[in-house]
Scaffold this motif. Sequence first.
Motif, PDB file in Angstrom:
ATOM      1  N   PHE A  13       9.430   5.036  -0.066  1.00 53.49           N
ATOM      2  CA  PHE A  13       8.425   5.252  -1.101  1.00 53.49           C
ATOM      3  C   PHE A  13       7.784   6.637  -1.035  1.00 53.49           C
ATOM      4  N   ARG A  14       7.795   7.252   0.138  1.00 54.47           N
ATOM      5  CA  ARG A  14       7.092   8.519   0.346  1.00 54.47           C
ATOM      6  C   ARG A  14       7.993   9.536   1.031  1.00 54.47           C
ATOM      7  N   ALA A  15       9.221   9.631   0.583  1.00 53.79           N
ATOM      8  CA  ALA A  15      10.189  10.514   1.229  1.00 53.79           C
ATOM      9  C   ALA A  15       9.675  11.946   1.364  1.00 53.79           C
ATOM     10  N   ASP A  16       8.977  12.436   0.345  1.00 53.37           N
ATOM     11  CA  ASP A  16       8.457  13.806   0.398  1.00 53.37           C
ATOM     12  C   ASP A  16       7.454  13.996   1.532  1.00 53.37           C
ATOM     13  N   GLU A  17       6.577  13.038   1.737  1.00 50.74           N
ATOM     14  CA  GLU A  17       5.589  13.128   2.825  1.00 50.74           C
ATOM     15  C   GLU A  17       6.266  13.115   4.201  1.00 50.74           C
ATOM     16  N   PHE A  18       7.269  12.268   4.353  1.00 51.24           N
ATOM     17  CA  PHE A  18       7.892  12.097   5.665  1.00 51.24           C
ATOM     18  C   PHE A  18       8.956  13.141   5.947  1.00 51.24           C
ATOM     19  N   ALA A  19       9.430  13.824   4.931  1.00 51.52           N
ATOM     20  CA  ALA A  19      10.406  14.901   5.129  1.00 51.52           C
ATOM     21  C   ALA A  19       9.752  16.128   5.751  1.00 51.52           C
ATOM     22  N   ARG A  20       8.443  16.263   5.547  1.00 50.77           N
ATOM     23  CA  ARG A  20       7.717  17.428   6.062  1.00 50.77           C
ATOM     24  C   ARG A  20       7.476  17.363   7.561  1.00 50.77           C
ATOM     25  N   GLY A  21       7.770  16.240   8.181  1.00 56.96           N
ATOM     26  CA  GLY A  21       7.632  16.167   9.645  1.00 56.96           C
ATOM     27  C   GLY A  21       6.558  15.321  10.142  1.00 56.96           C
ATOM     28  N   GLU A  53       0.824  -1.206   0.000  1.00 53.57           N
ATOM     29  CA  GLU A  53       0.000   0.000   0.000  1.00 53.57           C
ATOM     30  C   GLU A  53       0.863   1.264   0.000  1.00 53.57           C
ATOM     31  N   LEU A  54       1.968   1.242   0.732  1.00 49.67           N
ATOM     32  CA  LEU A  54       2.857   2.407   0.741  1.00 49.67           C
ATOM     33  C   LEU A  54       3.425   2.686  -0.646  1.00 49.67           C
ATOM     34  N   GLU A  55       3.731   1.631  -1.378  1.00 45.61           N
ATOM     35  CA  GLU A  55       4.304   1.825  -2.707  1.00 45.61           C
ATOM     36  C   GLU A  55       3.255   2.208  -3.747  1.00 45.61           C
ATOM     37  N   HIS A  56       2.092   1.586  -3.689  1.00 47.86           N
ATOM     38  CA  HIS A  56       1.148   1.702  -4.798  1.00 47.86           C
ATOM     39  C   HIS A  56      -0.100   2.536  -4.543  1.00 47.86           C
ATOM     40  N   ARG A  57      -0.469   2.758  -3.301  1.00 46.07           N
ATOM     41  CA  ARG A  57      -1.718   3.478  -3.021  1.00 46.07           C
ATOM     42  C   ARG A  57      -1.410   4.908  -2.570  1.00 46.07           C
ATOM     43  N   LYS A  58      -0.973   5.704  -3.514  1.00 45.91           N
ATOM     44  CA  LYS A  58      -0.601   7.094  -3.214  1.00 45.91           C
ATOM     45  C   LYS A  58      -1.823   7.939  -2.848  1.00 45.91           C
ATOM     46  N   ASP A  59      -3.030   7.397  -3.063  1.00 44.01           N
ATOM     47  CA  ASP A  59      -4.256   8.106  -2.687  1.00 44.01           C
ATOM     48  C   ASP A  59      -4.461   8.097  -1.165  1.00 44.01           C
ATOM     49  N   VAL A  60      -3.674   7.294  -0.446  1.00 43.25           N
ATOM     50  CA  VAL A  60      -3.764   7.217   1.015  1.00 43.25           C
ATOM     51  C   VAL A  60      -2.464   7.773   1.594  1.00 43.25           C
ATOM     52  N   LEU A  71       7.484  -0.466   8.788  1.00 39.04           N
ATOM     53  CA  LEU A  71       6.685   0.268   7.800  1.00 39.04           C
ATOM     54  C   LEU A  71       7.113   1.731   7.707  1.00 39.04           C
ATOM     55  N   ASP A  72       7.556   2.317   8.818  1.00 41.97           N
ATOM     56  CA  ASP A  72       8.061   3.689   8.779  1.00 41.97           C
ATOM     57  C   ASP A  72       9.294   3.783   7.879  1.00 41.97           C
ATOM     58  N   GLN A  73      10.203   2.824   8.005  1.00 39.43           N
ATOM     59  CA  GLN A  73      11.401   2.820   7.137  1.00 39.43           C
ATOM     60  C   GLN A  73      11.012   2.679   5.665  1.00 39.43           C
ATOM     61  N   ILE A  74      10.084   1.782   5.398  1.00 37.34           N
ATOM     62  CA  ILE A  74       9.652   1.561   4.016  1.00 37.34           C
ATOM     63  C   ILE A  74       8.905   2.790   3.487  1.00 37.34           C
ATOM     64  N   ALA A  75       8.107   3.405   4.340  1.00 34.53           N
ATOM     65  CA  ALA A  75       7.392   4.628   3.944  1.00 34.53           C
ATOM     66  C   ALA A  75       8.368   5.723   3.546  1.00 34.53           C
ATOM     67  N   ARG A  76       9.453   5.830   4.258  1.00 39.89           N
ATOM     68  CA  ARG A  76      10.457   6.863   3.951  1.00 39.89           C
ATOM     69  C   ARG A  76      11.142   6.601   2.613  1.00 39.89           C
TER      70      ARG A  76
END
Length: 169
Positions: A161-169, A118-125, A154-159
């Motif tokens: 696939f979604r580095a931009d989201e997690f860089a914001r804090g 879901e972290l990789e493919h469901r960018k709508d969430v 999952l936090d590591q994996i999220a970072r």
Amino acid sequence: MADSKKPAKTPDKKNPDKKANRRGAARLAAVQALYQMDIGGAGINDIFAEFESHWLGNEVEGDKYLPAEAAFFRDVVAGVVRDQAKLDPLIDDALSKGWPLKRIDAILRAVLRAGSYELEHRKDVPGRVVVSEYVDVAHAFVEKDETGMVNAVLDQIARQFRADEFARG
């Protein structure tokens, strides 16, 4: 540990038809389905037929299961099956050294695979929602220390696939 033949119930909430609740029910069912496929060797078409006709949104043995977003359920299960060869090494890299994915309990493998997909493919969430939802799913099956591991992996994996989201804090 969950019975491999019966999905866990989703807690009844004020409005069970809300999209978030339907997605939460779909995530829980997807993890249960992936677990059943992992330990029982069931095929994807059999799993879809069983869950959609017998479990999702039905009453089974006196327990009411919340309606799940069937398309979301199918996407997560099919996506994990399709991408498992890619997802497993990512999860292995995020796990503590000495604890490869194959040594992790089957239900936790299912949670980590579904969350990673879901972290990789469901960018709508939003990524933080995905992590939080799968930590909640893990709570239905395992102890608190194991849910902490789910959160960390999952936090590591999220970072990734979604580095931009997690860089914001």
